[in-house]
Design a protein around this motif. Structure first.
Motif: not given
Length: 268
Positions: A185-195
């Protein structure tokens, strides 16, 4: 010019790292394999996973994890010779380096490939459940029209000697993440658990192994950020959303240590 160089193992210009693990004593922590594989990816080096001592334990879980992640993965036995014929085509004509935790059987595999090598092998400490260092330096051996480098083993307490991967580079070092990283969903997603994280959703569906995701989160926590990221996100993961509770909770974690502990408990 060098095409790659590693601090641990101390090798350079290799075509592939052959990471040796085992589900028998000494049992290999998947995190060790994951960290080596991530460093190899960063340096543009291929990885082959060898699961030795399959005569003692077939390493079903490790085999499932790394075949699903897309790594060439073989189950072998230096003791019985099982799987060695399948290994030969993977190393023929290449410069490869064996690496893995102490006592996992690197030198024993070389001896099984060519008994003329007569390499010294060590005993396993029954008290500690780990091997003793027998290989003290890197040495090349001709095998199958290529060369294999036997390297000293390591233990989990020596991980700080490995190369460091920056936060912004890490997702690209996990090959099975690649179909998902651009779908978040977000371009800066860290892939550690964000929605809205497509990687996390893939873990939920069983398309990415949870142990691999745990390793990624641990490495992300330890990784430095670049200057731009440090001004924003900083050096720790904050505001992590835990998607593995039955009822989704909007819960800000104090830090990623707390998140990982909660995540691990949920898998037990």
């Amino acid at each position: 010019p060098r095409k790659n160089a590693f601090e641990r193992p101390a090798v350079a210009n290799i075509d592939q790292l052959v990471v040796i693990g085992s589900a028998a004593t000494p049992k290999t922590d998947p995190f060790l394999i994951d960290r080596i594989a991530a460093i190899a990816a960063l340096k543009g080096c291929e990885v082959v996973v060898l699961l030795n001592k399959c005569d003692l334990d077939p390493a079903e879980e490790l085999y499932r994890i790394y075949t699903a992640a897309g790594f060439p993965t073989l189950r072998i036995s230096a003791e019985t010779g099982e799987g060695l014929e399948e290994l030969i085509p993977l190393i023929t004509g290449k410069l490869s380096a064996f690496t893995g935790n102490s006592g996992v059987g690197k030198s024993s595999i070389l001896n099984a490939l060519d008994p003329a090598f007569q390499l010294k092998t060590g005993e396993i400490s029954t008290a500690l459940g780990r091997g003793r260092h027998t290989t003290r330096h890197v040495e090349l051996y001709p095998v199958g029209g290529g060369f294999l480098a036997d390297t000293p083993g390591f233990s989990s307490v020596e991980l700080e000697k490995f190369a460091v991967i920056r936060k912004e580079e890490l997702a690209g070092c996990f090959r099975e993440f690649q179909p998902y990283v651009d779908q978040c969903r977000f371009g800066d997603c860290s892939h550690t658990g964000e929605k809205g994280c497509a990687v996390v959703e893939a873990v939920q569906r069983g398309e990415i192994a949870r142990s691999r995701f745990e390793s990624y989160c641990t490495l992300y926590e330890d990784a430095p950020a670049n200057c731009a990221a440090a001004k924003g996100v900083g050096m720790t993961v904050v505001g992590v959303y835990d998607p593995f509770y039955e009822n989704y909770q909007d819960q800000v974690r104090e830090n990623s240590h707390r998140y990982l502990r909660s995540f691990t408990e949920l898998l037990m």
